[in-house]
Scaffold this motif. Structure first.
Motif, PDB file in Angstrom:
ATOM      1  N   VAL A 291      66.260  10.780 -35.507  1.00 14.82           N
ATOM      2  CA  VAL A 291      65.341  11.106 -34.412  1.00 14.82           C
ATOM      3  C   VAL A 291      65.719  10.311 -33.169  1.00 14.82           C
ATOM      4  CG1 VAL A 291      62.927  10.989 -33.662  1.00 14.82           C
ATOM      5  CG2 VAL A 291      63.455  11.519 -36.043  1.00 14.82           C
ATOM      6  N   ASP A 292      65.792  10.988 -32.038  1.00 14.27           N
ATOM      7  CA  ASP A 292      65.956  10.310 -30.748  1.00 14.27           C
ATOM      8  C   ASP A 292      64.578   9.824 -30.310  1.00 14.27           C
ATOM      9  OD1 ASP A 292      66.276   9.527 -28.091  1.00 14.27           O
ATOM     10  OD2 ASP A 292      67.663  11.158 -27.635  1.00 14.27           O
ATOM     11  N   PRO A 293      64.356   8.517 -30.240  1.00 13.35           N
ATOM     12  CA  PRO A 293      63.009   8.010 -29.965  1.00 13.35           C
ATOM     13  C   PRO A 293      62.572   8.135 -28.512  1.00 13.35           C
ATOM     14  CG  PRO A 293      64.527   6.196 -30.039  1.00 13.35           C
ATOM     15  CD  PRO A 293      65.313   7.428 -30.422  1.00 13.35           C
ATOM     16  N   ARG A 294      63.442   8.604 -27.654  1.00 12.34           N
ATOM     17  CA  ARG A 294      63.062   8.708 -26.238  1.00 12.34           C
ATOM     18  C   ARG A 294      62.090   9.851 -25.981  1.00 12.34           C
ATOM     19  NH1 ARG A 294      69.051   8.519 -23.962  1.00 12.34           N
ATOM     20  NH2 ARG A 294      69.189   9.920 -25.742  1.00 12.34           N
ATOM     21  N   VAL A 295      62.030  10.827 -26.905  1.00 14.47           N
ATOM     22  CA  VAL A 295      61.086  11.940 -26.777  1.00 14.47           C
ATOM     23  C   VAL A 295      60.508  12.228 -28.162  1.00 14.47           C
ATOM     24  CG1 VAL A 295      60.780  14.329 -26.064  1.00 14.47           C
ATOM     25  CG2 VAL A 295      62.452  12.914 -24.892  1.00 14.47           C
ATOM     26  N   LEU A 296      59.289  11.748 -28.385  1.00 12.77           N
ATOM     27  CA  LEU A 296      58.632  11.923 -29.674  1.00 12.77           C
ATOM     28  C   LEU A 296      57.434  12.850 -29.533  1.00 12.77           C
ATOM     29  CD1 LEU A 296      58.570   8.179 -30.769  1.00 12.77           C
ATOM     30  CD2 LEU A 296      60.240   9.913 -31.437  1.00 12.77           C
ATOM     31  N   PRO A 297      57.349  13.902 -30.344  1.00 14.10           N
ATOM     32  CA  PRO A 297      56.205  14.818 -30.280  1.00 14.10           C
ATOM     33  C   PRO A 297      55.015  14.294 -31.084  1.00 14.10           C
ATOM     34  CG  PRO A 297      57.780  15.606 -31.880  1.00 14.10           C
ATOM     35  CD  PRO A 297      58.350  14.341 -31.299  1.00 14.10           C
ATOM     36  N   VAL A 298      54.306  13.325 -30.533  1.00  9.73           N
ATOM     37  CA  VAL A 298      53.174  12.736 -31.244  1.00  9.73           C
ATOM     38  C   VAL A 298      51.937  12.704 -30.357  1.00  9.73           C
ATOM     39  CG1 VAL A 298      54.606  11.312 -32.756  1.00  9.73           C
ATOM     40  CG2 VAL A 298      53.824  10.387 -30.601  1.00  9.73           C
ATOM     41  N   VAL A 299      50.780  12.828 -30.990  1.00  8.42           N
ATOM     42  CA  VAL A 299      49.503  12.737 -30.295  1.00  8.42           C
ATOM     43  C   VAL A 299      49.009  11.296 -30.308  1.00  8.42           C
ATOM     44  CG1 VAL A 299      47.107  13.503 -30.312  1.00  8.42           C
ATOM     45  CG2 VAL A 299      48.930  15.115 -30.833  1.00  8.42           C
ATOM     46  N   SER A 300      49.187  10.640 -31.446  1.00  8.81           N
ATOM     47  CA  SER A 300      48.791   9.235 -31.557  1.00  8.81           C
ATOM     48  C   SER A 300      49.780   8.517 -32.463  1.00  8.81           C
ATOM     49  CB  SER A 300      47.370   9.099 -32.105  1.00  8.81           C
ATOM     50  OG  SER A 300      47.332   9.506 -33.449  1.00  8.81           O
ATOM     51  N   LEU A 301      49.765   7.232 -32.362  1.00  9.84           N
ATOM     52  CA  LEU A 301      50.598   6.387 -33.202  1.00  9.84           C
ATOM     53  C   LEU A 301      49.696   5.478 -34.017  1.00  9.84           C
ATOM     54  CD1 LEU A 301      53.130   5.188 -30.462  1.00  9.84           C
ATOM     55  CD2 LEU A 301      53.531   6.963 -32.170  1.00  9.84           C
ATOM     56  N   HIS A 302      50.232   4.939 -35.074  1.00  6.02           N
ATOM     57  CA  HIS A 302      49.527   3.882 -35.802  1.00  6.02           C
ATOM     58  C   HIS A 302      50.037   2.559 -35.263  1.00  6.02           C
ATOM     59  CE1 HIS A 302      47.197   5.547 -39.187  1.00  6.02           C
ATOM     60  NE2 HIS A 302      47.909   6.613 -38.902  1.00  6.02           N
TER      61      HIS A 302
ATOM     62  N   GLY B  66      62.459   3.478 -25.107  1.00  8.00           N
ATOM     63  CA  GLY B  66      63.860   3.395 -24.747  1.00  8.00           C
ATOM     64  C   GLY B  66      64.433   2.019 -24.975  1.00  8.00           C
ATOM     65  N   PRO B  67      65.157   1.523 -23.979  1.00 11.51           N
ATOM     66  CA  PRO B  67      65.847   0.248 -24.122  1.00 11.51           C
ATOM     67  C   PRO B  67      64.898  -0.913 -24.417  1.00 11.51           C
ATOM     68  CG  PRO B  67      66.557   1.398 -22.153  1.00 11.51           C
ATOM     69  CD  PRO B  67      65.388   2.141 -22.694  1.00 11.51           C
ATOM     70  N   LYS B  68      65.499  -2.004 -24.849  1.00 16.44           N
ATOM     71  CA  LYS B  68      64.786  -3.235 -25.195  1.00 16.44           C
ATOM     72  C   LYS B  68      63.796  -3.011 -26.332  1.00 16.44           C
ATOM     73  CE  LYS B  68      65.395  -5.450 -20.767  1.00 16.44           C
ATOM     74  NZ  LYS B  68      64.802  -6.181 -19.679  1.00 16.44           N
ATOM     75  N   MET B  69      64.266  -2.296 -27.346  1.00 19.72           N
ATOM     76  CA  MET B  69      63.425  -2.006 -28.500  1.00 19.72           C
ATOM     77  C   MET B  69      64.299  -1.971 -29.750  1.00 19.72           C
ATOM     78  SD  MET B  69      60.303  -1.478 -29.474  1.00 19.72           S
ATOM     79  CE  MET B  69      59.248  -0.764 -28.220  1.00 19.72           C
ATOM     80  N   ALA B  70      63.700  -2.327 -30.868  1.00 17.02           N
ATOM     81  CA  ALA B  70      64.340  -2.191 -32.176  1.00 17.02           C
ATOM     82  C   ALA B  70      63.449  -1.296 -33.019  1.00 17.02           C
ATOM     83  CB  ALA B  70      64.508  -3.559 -32.835  1.00 17.02           C
ATOM     84  N   TRP B  71      64.061  -0.480 -33.877  1.00 15.76           N
ATOM     85  CA  TRP B  71      63.257   0.436 -34.689  1.00 15.76           C
ATOM     86  C   TRP B  71      63.987   0.826 -35.962  1.00 15.76           C
ATOM     87  CZ3 TRP B  71      66.094   1.917 -30.518  1.00 15.76           C
ATOM     88  CH2 TRP B  71      66.876   3.070 -30.617  1.00 15.76           C
ATOM     89  N   LEU B  72      63.177   1.282 -36.899  1.00 18.86           N
ATOM     90  CA  LEU B  72      63.656   1.834 -38.157  1.00 18.86           C
ATOM     91  C   LEU B  72      63.332   3.320 -38.190  1.00 18.86           C
ATOM     92  CD1 LEU B  72      62.182  -0.789 -40.645  1.00 18.86           C
ATOM     93  CD2 LEU B  72      64.548  -0.654 -39.852  1.00 18.86           C
ATOM     94  N   ALA B  73      64.187   4.088 -38.812  1.00 20.06           N
ATOM     95  CA  ALA B  73      63.904   5.476 -39.168  1.00 20.06           C
ATOM     96  C   ALA B  73      64.083   5.535 -40.684  1.00 20.06           C
ATOM     97  CB  ALA B  73      64.856   6.435 -38.468  1.00 20.06           C
TER      98      ALA B  73
END
Length: 147
Positions: A128-139, A7-14
């Motif tokens: 993509v709304d990053p507050r709810v991501l359907p992932v098992v793991s991240l890199h 959520g907040p206090k983050m920067a991201w690319l899609a």
């Protein structure tokens, strides 16, 4: 499959491209899979790590390192794909988004009264709304070191 998000206090690319292509173009060094909460903590509390996830043909790259990143048009032209940039931090009063398709860049109006809700709403509308991501793991990936 579990869901995780940031959520907040983050920067991201899609980015509408394969993760390997995006990581290579950004100069990221893949450090392998990581549990979602561990990866997000590293991306949130350090400047030298980002997390990478794939959701519905979008590659997300998130981390504090991206607050000072400004290569949206160059990245889009290099990989030939749409690139979106989002950043929100209410303590810095920073709420931005931008989208590039090649050299064509749309940037949010910094004079407009916006807040983090606007950033997340725009992210959800564009990709993509990053507050709810359907992932098992991240890199987890190390950011490039420039001397």
């Amino acid at each position: 499959m579990t869901t995780v998000g940031f959520g907040p206090k983050m920067a991201w690319l899609a980015v509408r491209a394969e993760p390997d292509l995006v990581m290579d173009a950004l100069g990221l060094r893949d450090l392998g899979d990581v549990q979602p909460h561990t990866g997000l903590d590293l991306a949130h509390f350090t400047d030298d790590r980002v997390v990478v996830a794939t959701v519905d043909k979008w590659t997300l790259v998130a981390g504090k390192w991206l607050f000072r990143w400004n290569g949206i048009a160059a990245l889009s032209m290099r990989i030939g794909a749409e690139v979106q940039y989002f950043a929100t931090d209410r303590s810095l009063v920073m709420h931005r988004w931008a989208r590039a398709r090649g050299a064509d860049v749309f940037v949010s109006d910094e004079e407009a009264l916006v807040d983090e809700k606007d950033v997340f709403r725009t992210a959800a509308e564009w990709s993509v709304d990053p507050r709810v991501l359907p992932v098992v793991s991240l890199h987890i990936a190390a950011v490039p070191v420039h001397e």
